[in-house]
Design a protein around this motif. Structure first.
Motif: not given
Length: 609
Positions: A215-216, A236-238, A255-259
């Motif tokens: 998402s953005g 479904d993260l957003e 931002r919310y990102d996953l590694l």
């Protein structure tokens, strides 16, 4: 929200030399080179002081760092050599770095390098990854940031930072900051973190990584081979972020990102702000293990936004986070789904209490960990007993009142630390004192300062697990395993784990073979299912699973899975020798967080005289 004034003094952190320092840091400028050949980080850390002139000495935490030079910087940035000393080393706390501050000093610059054995750093050879390149990641919680950064390593001390990191040109560097989404041809990366964080949330990863936006404001970083699977799993993260905001207010980290890390990562996830680290063991294919991501997301409020002041107060991070996580999952997937998580969590809590001892002070929510490694307090007590306290409070005041309290709590204490005594003062003033007798009915003292579970602890139930229990009953009554396939066709990972936990420990190898033929447990790609299945196979001597057990132990580094499987192996007749042989080969694949536990578990017994 009331206008009551609440205590702001911080308790002394027994796990940080820096907590005794009058001088405090406020901003870090980091310049590091990542050397995979030497397994070393080298460079400079420049600390701006929050209160220049308040003290003639700055105290920082270090462990196994080589300090090369220290300079004091004046208001105009002019450097002068600064005298420094390192105290005697403590096995847990490391060494206090004491820097003499000349008059007018506003910052210090430390040139240093890490040891190849730095406990926070996991250096992976290409064979230990999903690709063909080496990999580095950090794990700073609880007090390991000091092994790769001279810092004030206490959760009650916050700072902002900027960083320049130099890596091999074909690798991508990431931090818990504003991150690149593409390779830099020069191998030089620049980072900025504008929100203040404690040192345990500092993070760095370097590897052959690619990015996929969701998402953005959300996306996934992973090794190229893993990225498509991870992108599907976390679709479904957003929605999760939106659900969390609806519950407890705006997301404050941009931002919310996953590694997605290689399998040696010792935890399920680590809530580094802006960039949560997650284990690939949650890539189940059916999105059934993504409650772990909801948990790490919830930390963006509980823990990252309002932080435990010391590790004795760890339950203030994790109890709220587990409660919040399950509210997110209920919002997205329904109450029946969240009920399964609550039952599984309750079972884990009862197991932990039995293991520690129901009268042990280590089953209190508020701990006393001075003199010990704070990792000893990172148990299900903080997570599940803390959540159970909030569920009990919810049952007494109702969800709307509790939600209002929690939302205002996060807003009022954003980017601050909270200790247990201050929280209890706030809880009483804002919620409990408004209703005479409420604190007594809650039994608050027994929850926070008492052992085990109080008598008013809520009992979790699950209708979906009740259906699993019916299938277990049919199996106990003699039903053929294959005949149960229609009833199990739509089960999630949670239902399968509940099923395996419900199997009698007396199942024979022949009976396990029938189950395996019907349900394919041994060849499952789901780590949660395998960790529930393998103790049965080891106990019964079911040989067809032996190779899968050894493969799992050699490739998966998540401590949650390793400890019960090694214990199950140790309990078999030839298990101790076999377990130690596997561990000798697998140990280089594990992070120090895991080996610290497993070295003690698998220590060879003393030789007989």
């Amino acid at each position: 929200m009331s206008e009551t004034t609440f205590p702001t003094t911080q308790p002394l952190d027994p796990h940080s030399y820096a907590s005794r320092s009058a001088a405090r840091v406020r901003h870090l400028t980091l310049n590091l080179t990542v050397d995979f050949d030497q397994k070393m980080l080298a460079g400079t850390a420049t600390w701006q002081l929050a209160n220049p002139g308040s003290s003639s000495e700055l105290v920082l935490d270090t462990r196994d760092l080589t300090i090369e030079t220290v300079e004091a910087l004046g208001a105009a940035g002019q450097p002068t050599p600064a005298a420094f000393t390192l105290d005697a080393a403590d096995a847990v706390l490391g060494q206090a770095l004491r820097i003499a501050l000349p008059a007018g000093a506003t910052a210090v610059r430390i040139a240093y390098r890490t040891a190849p054995t730095a406990a926070a750093l996991q250096w992976l050879a290409p064979a230990q990854t999903a690709g063909t390149q080496p990999f580095l990641f950090t794990q700073s919680q609880a007090i390991l940031a000091r092994t790769w950064l001279p810092c004030q390593d206490s959760p009650g001390i916050r700072f902002t930072y900027e960083a320049t990191v130099h890596v091999p040109a074909h690798l991508l560097a990431l931090m818990n900051a504003e991150n690149p989404q593409q390779l830099s041809p020069s191998g030089e990366y620049h980072f900025r973190m504008a929100q203040p964080i404690p040192a345990y949330l500092m993070a760095l990863a370097v590897g052959d990584l690619a990015f996929s936006p969701l998402s953005g404001r959300t996306g996934i970083y992973a090794e190229p081979a893993t990225l498509p699977v991870a992108t599907h799993e976390f679709a479904d993260l957003e929605k999760m972020v939106g659900a969390a905001e609806e519950l407890y207010g705006p997301y404050r980290w941009e931002r919310y990102d996953l590694l997605v890390l290689p399998p040696s990562f010792p935890f399920g996830g680590m809530e580094n702000p802006r960039l949560t680290f997650v284990t690939p063991t949650i890539l189940a294919g059916d999105r059934s293990l993504t409650s772990l991501v909801a948990h790490e997301l919830a930390h963006s409020w509980s823990g990252n936004l309002v932080t435990n002041a010391t590790w004795d107060d760890f339950w203030l991070n994790e109890g709220f986070t587990v409660y919040f996580e399950r509210r997110i999952m209920e919002h997205l997937y329904g109450r029946e789904y969240a009920d399964m998580l609550q039952v599984l969590g309750g079972a884990a809590l009862h197991h932990t209490i039995a293991e520690i001892g129901a009268t042990s002070p280590d089953t209190h929510l508020h701990l006393h960990l001075a003199g010990r490694d704070p990792d000893e307090g990172l148990t299900e007590i903080a997570y599940e007993k803390g959540c159970a306290l909030l569920l009990t409070l919810e049952s007494l005041v109702g969800r709307p009142r509790l939600d209002t309290f929690i939302k205002e709590y996060f807003a009022r204490f954003s980017f601050q630390a909270m200790d247990t005594a201050s929280f209890l003062h706030y809880l009483r003033a804002e919620l409990l004192d408004a209703e005479p007798g409420l604190e007594a009915r809650l039994n608050l003292a027994a929850w926070v300062h008492g052992p085990g579970l109080p008598s008013n602890a809520p009992a979790a139930t699950s209708s979906r697990f009740a259906a699993v229990d019916q299938v277990l009953g049919q199996l106990a009554g003699g039903a053929d395993a294959a005949s149960l396939l229609p009833a199990t066709a739509n089960w999630s990972s949670h239902e399968w784990v509940h099923f395996l936990h419900g199997l009698p420990a007396t199942r024979s190898a022949e009976e396990l073979a029938d189950l395996d033929a019907a349900f394919g447990f041994t060849n499952s790609g789901n780590a949660e299912i395998l960790t529930a299945w393998f103790p049965h196979t080891l106990r019964a001597g079911y040989a067809p699973a032996d190779a899968a057990v050894e493969k799992f132990l050699r490739h998966v580094g998540r401590r949650k899975f390793l400890v019960p499987l090694y214990r199950a192996l140790l309990a078999t007749p030839d298990g101790p020798a076999r377990a130690r042989a596997i561990y000798k080969e697998a140990r280089p694949n594990y992070h120090s967080v895991a080996t610290g536990t497993l070295d003690a578990l698998l220590a060879a017994p003393p030789a007989r005289e």
